[in-house]
Structure formats: C-alpha cells, structure tokens
Design an enzyme around this catalytic site. Structure first.
Site, short mmCIF file in Angstrom:
data_model
loop_
_atom_site.label_atom_id
_atom_site.label_comp_id
_atom_site.label_asym_id
_atom_site.label_seq_id
_atom_site.Cartn_x
_atom_site.Cartn_y
_atom_site.Cartn_z
N VAL A 13 -53.87 -65.57 -30.13
CA VAL A 13 -54.85 -66.37 -29.38
C VAL A 13 -55.45 -65.56 -28.24
O VAL A 13 -56.67 -65.51 -28.07
CB VAL A 13 -54.15 -67.65 -28.85
CG1 VAL A 13 -54.98 -68.32 -27.76
CG2 VAL A 13 -53.89 -68.62 -29.99
N ASP A 32 -49.66 -58.70 -20.60
CA ASP A 32 -48.62 -59.03 -21.57
C ASP A 32 -47.34 -58.31 -21.17
O ASP A 32 -47.39 -57.26 -20.51
CB ASP A 32 -49.05 -58.61 -22.99
CG ASP A 32 -48.35 -59.44 -24.06
OD1 ASP A 32 -49.03 -60.23 -24.74
OD2 ASP A 32 -47.11 -59.31 -24.20
N LYS A 37 -47.96 -53.75 -27.26
CA LYS A 37 -49.32 -54.32 -27.34
C LYS A 37 -50.23 -53.67 -26.29
O LYS A 37 -51.38 -53.33 -26.58
CB LYS A 37 -49.28 -55.84 -27.11
CG LYS A 37 -48.72 -56.60 -28.31
CD LYS A 37 -49.06 -58.08 -28.24
CE LYS A 37 -48.65 -58.77 -29.52
NZ LYS A 37 -47.46 -59.59 -29.43
N THR A 86 -45.34 -71.03 -27.26
CA THR A 86 -44.64 -72.29 -26.99
C THR A 86 -43.87 -72.66 -28.26
O THR A 86 -44.26 -73.56 -28.99
CB THR A 86 -45.63 -73.41 -26.59
OG1 THR A 86 -46.73 -73.38 -27.51
CG2 THR A 86 -46.12 -73.27 -25.18
N SER A 121 -50.40 -74.41 -26.96
CA SER A 121 -50.20 -75.76 -27.49
C SER A 121 -48.92 -76.34 -26.90
O SER A 121 -47.89 -75.66 -26.87
CB SER A 121 -50.05 -75.72 -29.01
OG SER A 121 -51.07 -74.95 -29.57
N CYS A 261 -47.79 -72.76 -35.35
CA CYS A 261 -48.38 -74.02 -34.87
C CYS A 261 -47.99 -75.25 -35.70
O CYS A 261 -47.37 -76.17 -35.19
CB CYS A 261 -49.90 -73.91 -34.87
SG CYS A 261 -50.51 -72.68 -33.73
N1 LIG Z 1 -51.47 -68.35 -33.71
C1 LIG Z 1 -52.33 -69.34 -33.88
O1 LIG Z 1 -52.97 -69.47 -34.91
C2 LIG Z 1 -52.56 -70.36 -32.78
C3 LIG Z 1 -53.65 -71.23 -32.89
C4 LIG Z 1 -53.86 -72.17 -31.90
C5 LIG Z 1 -52.99 -72.25 -30.81
N2 LIG Z 1 -51.92 -71.41 -30.75
C6 LIG Z 1 -51.04 -71.54 -29.57
O2 LIG Z 1 -51.35 -70.49 -28.67
C7 LIG Z 1 -50.17 -70.04 -28.00
C8 LIG Z 1 -49.98 -68.55 -28.23
O3 LIG Z 1 -49.77 -68.35 -29.62
P1 LIG Z 1 -49.93 -66.92 -30.28
O4 LIG Z 1 -49.90 -67.14 -31.75
O5 LIG Z 1 -51.08 -66.19 -29.68
O6 LIG Z 1 -48.56 -66.24 -29.81
P2 LIG Z 1 -48.20 -64.68 -29.89
O7 LIG Z 1 -46.74 -64.61 -29.93
O8 LIG Z 1 -49.01 -64.02 -30.95
O9 LIG Z 1 -48.73 -64.11 -28.50
C9 LIG Z 1 -48.19 -64.49 -27.27
C10 LIG Z 1 -48.11 -63.27 -26.37
O10 LIG Z 1 -47.63 -63.68 -25.09
C11 LIG Z 1 -46.80 -62.65 -24.58
N3 LIG Z 1 -45.94 -63.21 -23.53
C12 LIG Z 1 -44.83 -63.96 -23.65
N4 LIG Z 1 -44.38 -64.33 -22.45
C13 LIG Z 1 -45.22 -63.79 -21.54
C14 LIG Z 1 -45.28 -63.80 -20.13
N5 LIG Z 1 -44.40 -64.46 -19.40
N6 LIG Z 1 -46.27 -63.12 -19.53
C15 LIG Z 1 -47.19 -62.44 -20.26
N7 LIG Z 1 -47.19 -62.40 -21.60
C16 LIG Z 1 -46.22 -63.07 -22.23
C17 LIG Z 1 -46.05 -62.15 -25.79
O11 LIG Z 1 -45.55 -60.84 -25.59
C18 LIG Z 1 -47.15 -62.20 -26.86
O12 LIG Z 1 -47.84 -60.98 -26.97
C19 LIG Z 1 -49.03 -70.90 -28.55
O13 LIG Z 1 -48.86 -72.01 -27.72
C20 LIG Z 1 -49.57 -71.35 -29.89
O14 LIG Z 1 -48.99 -72.58 -30.29
C21 LIG Z 1 -51.69 -70.45 -31.69
#
Ligand SMILES: NC(=O)c1ccc[n+]([C@@H]2O[C@H](COP(=O)([O-])OP(=O)(O)OC[C@H]3O[C@@H](n4cnc5c(N)ncnc54)[C@H](O)[C@@H]3O)[C@@H](O)[C@H]2O)c1
Length: 425
Positions: A13, A32, A37, A86, A121, A261
């Site tokens: 995201v 991050d 990354k 999350t 989310s 998700c």
């Molecule tokens: N993947 C999807 O298709 C999608 C779609 C819609 C919503 N979401 C929601 O978006 C959110 C993120 O999902 P994602 O798939 O991008 O996750 P992800 O795991 O791909 O990315 C999250 C990133 O956050 C970093 N991180 C964790 N804790 C941190 C902190 N304290 N400070 C800084 N960085 C930190 C992690 O290292 C990671 O790179 C979730 O809540 C997910 O439910 C995801």
C-alpha cells in the site's frame, strides 16, 4: 498547498501511494523499519511487481522520493500517511502493535498544522481511540494543533484494470476541519474523493467491502463443492447467472480467500462487535468454509491417486494467494502444501513469482515446468492461475491435473483434468 509528505510503511500500500504523490511533484519521505526495502528504494530496485524499476529509479533520482528508517524527517512535512500492517495475532485477534509502534515513534516529531492520515485497514474506533491518544502524548491536540483522519486503501495488487488514482478515495476526519484537510490533500492526486461523516464510518466501510468479498468467496467455494456432488459444472452455472444484468455479481471458485486483507479484516469486525456480546454468523461460517477448502482439494486429489498415496509425487503450481502477485500471506496454496506434507506426499512446487519458500522449517525451491517434471508428478495441482503459466504445455505433459482455478477451460489432451466445482470433470 501541501507539498511535502511522509509515508510510514512502504509495502503493497505505502510504496504505490508514495509514488503517486511523488509523481505529482510532491517531495515524499518514505519511512520503513525494513532496511532491505529502504536499500531497494535507494538503488531503484522495486520489490513490487506492479511497480517497475524505471519508475522507482526516476522518482528517486529526481529527488522526489527518498526512503529512511529515521522518523525525525516527519518534522519537516505537511502531511503524514500511515500504511503499516494490521494483521491478526496467534489468537486470531487484531494485532495493532505495528500501528502503536508507529504512533509512538511519530509523537516525538509531529508539528502543529500537520495532517495525519491512517490508511491501514482496521476496526471502527481505531483512529480515535488508539492512534489519537498516542499522537497527543506530547501535548499537541488532534483537531486543534494537528489534523487527523482515516482513509481506507482500496488498492488491488496485480489488477491492471483500475489504476491507483482512478479508484475513488474515501476520506474522513475526526472533526470537520480535519476531514477538509484530508479532502484537500487527496483531491490533488485522486480522480474522485468521497467524504464520509466520521472516521468510524470510513473504517467500517473498508471492513464491509472486504467482508462482502469474504462471505461471497466462501459461499461460491461451498457452492463449488455442492456442484461437485451434484455433477454439475459450477463455472458454467456462474457464467449463466452472470448474464442477468442486475442483482448478481460473479465470484469464482478457488482454494480459498487469502492475502493480508480478505481473510483478516472480517475478523477485525467480528472482534469489535464481540465487545458488545454480538457476532456475525456469516463471518463465522465463511471462516469455517475458507479453512476447509485446502483439505477439500487435497481429499479430491487423494481420491484420484490409485497408487500409494503416501508416496505420491505432487506438484503444486502457483502458490501466491492470487494471480500475478508475489505475496504468499494467508495463501490457501500454502495450506494445501502443508496438508500434502502431513499426508506424507513428496511435494514440489512451481511459481514464476516465488523462487523459494520455507514451510514448517523446510525450504523449497520453485522447480522448472519441464516435460519431465510435469510427467513425473502423480498429480499437478493448479492452485493459482498466474497469467504467465504455460497452460497448454502443462495439460500436454501432466498425467493428472487438479485445476482449482479453471485455467484449463476449453482444453483437452492427454492430461486428465479435474476442476474444482467442475462437477467431477
Ligand atoms: N496489500 C493489500 O492489497 C492491501 C489493500 C488494502 C489495504 N491494505 C491494508 O494496508 C495496510 C498495509 O498493508 P500492506 O499490504 O502494505 O503491508 P506490508 O506488510 O506490505 O507493508 C507494511 C510495511 O510497514 C512496515 N512497518 C511495520 N511497522 C512499521 C513501523 N512501526 N514504522 C514504519 N514501518 C513499519 C513494514 O516493514 C512493511 O514494509 C494493512 O492494514 C492492510 O490491511 C492492504
């Protein structure tokens, strides 16, 4: 106008969002904790399939996008967007530890006048009840000193049809002024921005969208198993029902809902209403069906293997949770693999997007789809239908195929094909 943005969490995201702003001329600081990354971004090497190295590299070179693990950079930006994971914890309840950690790291540095938006989310109430107190710890007040809102992310990784900016963006704020600030920021980059009345409504909208998918995916999977029993082709019936111009949305059989998700968010809703002694029986049933699908598929395959099942050689093709993404989180294919190893089968896999993976302590390498590897397998299970799979080649050389995605539709040949929901053919 806001020109400097920080994006916290650069995953599926956060990175596309950061690039969306940087490509519109914003100066974006990506933050991050994952040093791999940060390094990849710095050298312009994308870790997401939907983002090319060229695009990433040009944004980094232009100076519009930078990446760091240092939260102090947020002191210098106009807006901060939080996109941290999350997930659920081992007890299958919401794990907000990433959000709490990000909130704690942020409050050291936030400044008066900034706009802070949560995109992760989560259950209704998180922005106000969890994030807001963390951000206010150092004395600044949300809605007075800084602006706080929630905007659910609706990205669909791997989907080329809807570009990021064309997906209507829902926004909200904890006060009317907060909502206006979020609206002002997002309307500069998204084609359509829609305001809802509260952060709780925006948070719940995301859970509704994903719960709707979860319930329907699970229902259509149960329907597929019923069709197998009735010896009627579910795929034909779904296509036929899809000709109705209203009141029916097509969902297709699969080994189960996966990813970060769809199987996760409904349990955030379930957890939230449990506080009031309530629960959704639809979510409960969907979870049960979703968990059963890998075992259903393994049993279907087992019924076809006439030689010694315990020595059967099974090749699983496509192990990501859906096509054309390199994400195996909550993937039903992984559960199929786990069950096969528990049954004692000899397991191999092929996935063009995942070169190696570790399952219960054992590391597997993706094998090539050669004539020999296909012919050697007692059964090939197609769990995920990546666009680049050589379907005709697989059908030509495999002796038995269990197709859980109907990717072999219309193909005949030497291979014997059984399809999930195919009514036994
Ligand atoms: N993947 C999807 O298709 C999608 C779609 C819609 C919503 N979401 C929601 O978006 C959110 C993120 O999902 P994602 O798939 O991008 O996750 P992800 O795991 O791909 O990315 C999250 C990133 O956050 C970093 N991180 C964790 N804790 C941190 C902190 N304290 N400070 C800084 N960085 C930190 C992690 O290292 C990671 O790179 C979730 O809540 C997910 O439910 C995801």
């Amino acid at each position: 106008m806001n020109r400097k943005i920080a994006v916290i969490g650069l995953g599926y995201v956060g990175l596309p969002l950061a690039l969306t702003f940087s490509r519109e001329g914003y100066q974006v600081s990506g933050i991050d904790l994952d040093l791999n990354k940060i390094h990849s971004i710095k050298i312009g090497k994308s870790y997401l399939l939907d983002i090319s190295d060229d695009i990433l590299h040009s944004e980094v070179i232009s100076g519009n996008l930078s990446a760091t693990n240092d939260f102090s950079v947020v002191a210098d930006v106009d807006a901060i967007i939080i996109c941290v994971p999350t997930p659920l914890n081992e007890e299958h309840v919401p794990d907000l530890s990433f959000l709490i950690s990000a909130g704690n790291m942020l409050n050291e540095h936030i400044q008066k006048g900034q706009t802070i938006i949560l995109e992760s989310s989560t259950y209704p109430g998180t922005t106000k009840d969890v994030l807001k107190p963390l951000l206010e710890k150092k004395g600044l007040k949300a809605g007075i000193d800084f602006y706080l809102g929630y905007s659910p992310e609706r990205i669909d990784p791997g989907n080329q049809q809807f570009t990021f900016q064309a997906i209507p963006k829902l926004i909200s704020g904890i006060t009317e002024m907060c909502a206006q600030k979020v609206y002002g920021l997002y309307s500069l980059v998204f084609d359509q921005v829609i305001k809802v009345s509260s952060t709780e409504a925006a948070e719940l909208t995301k859970l509704l969208e994903n719960t709707y998918r979860y319930v329907n995916i699970s229902f259509i999977n149960e329907f597929a198993t019923l069709c197998d029993h009735l010896k009627i082709d579910a795929w034909e019936v779904i296509d036929a029902a899809g000709t109705k111009p209203y009141g029916f949305t097509k969902f297709f059989p699969s080994p189960g809902a996966g990813g970060h998700c769809i199987p996760v968010d409904p349990l955030y809703l379930q957890w939230k209403v449990k506080e009031a002694g309530l629960h959704s029986s639809f979510i409960e049933s969907s979870a049960v069906i979703n968990q059963k699908m890998p075992a259903y598929i393994v049993n279907q395959v087992k019924a076809q293997i006439h030689s010694n099942w315990k020595e059967a050689r099974i090749l699983v093709i496509g192990i990501t949770y859906k096509k054309d993404v390199n994400d195996i989180r909550e993937s039903a294919a992984i559960e199929i693999m786990r069950l096969l190893t528990q049954e004692g089968c000899y397991l191999e896999y092929h996935d063009p997007l995942i070169s190696r993976m570790t399952l219960d302590g054992v590391t597997y390498q993706s094998i090539d789809l050669t004539e020999g590897n296909l012919a050697n397998a007692d059964c090939v299970i197609i769990a995920t239908d990546h666009s680049q799979l050589p379907v005709e080649f697989i059908v030509k050389h495999a002796s038995l195929i269990y197709d859980a995605r109907n990717i072999t539709r219309g193909l005949t040949g030497r291979g014997k094909i059984i399809r999930l929901g195919g009514g036994g053919n």
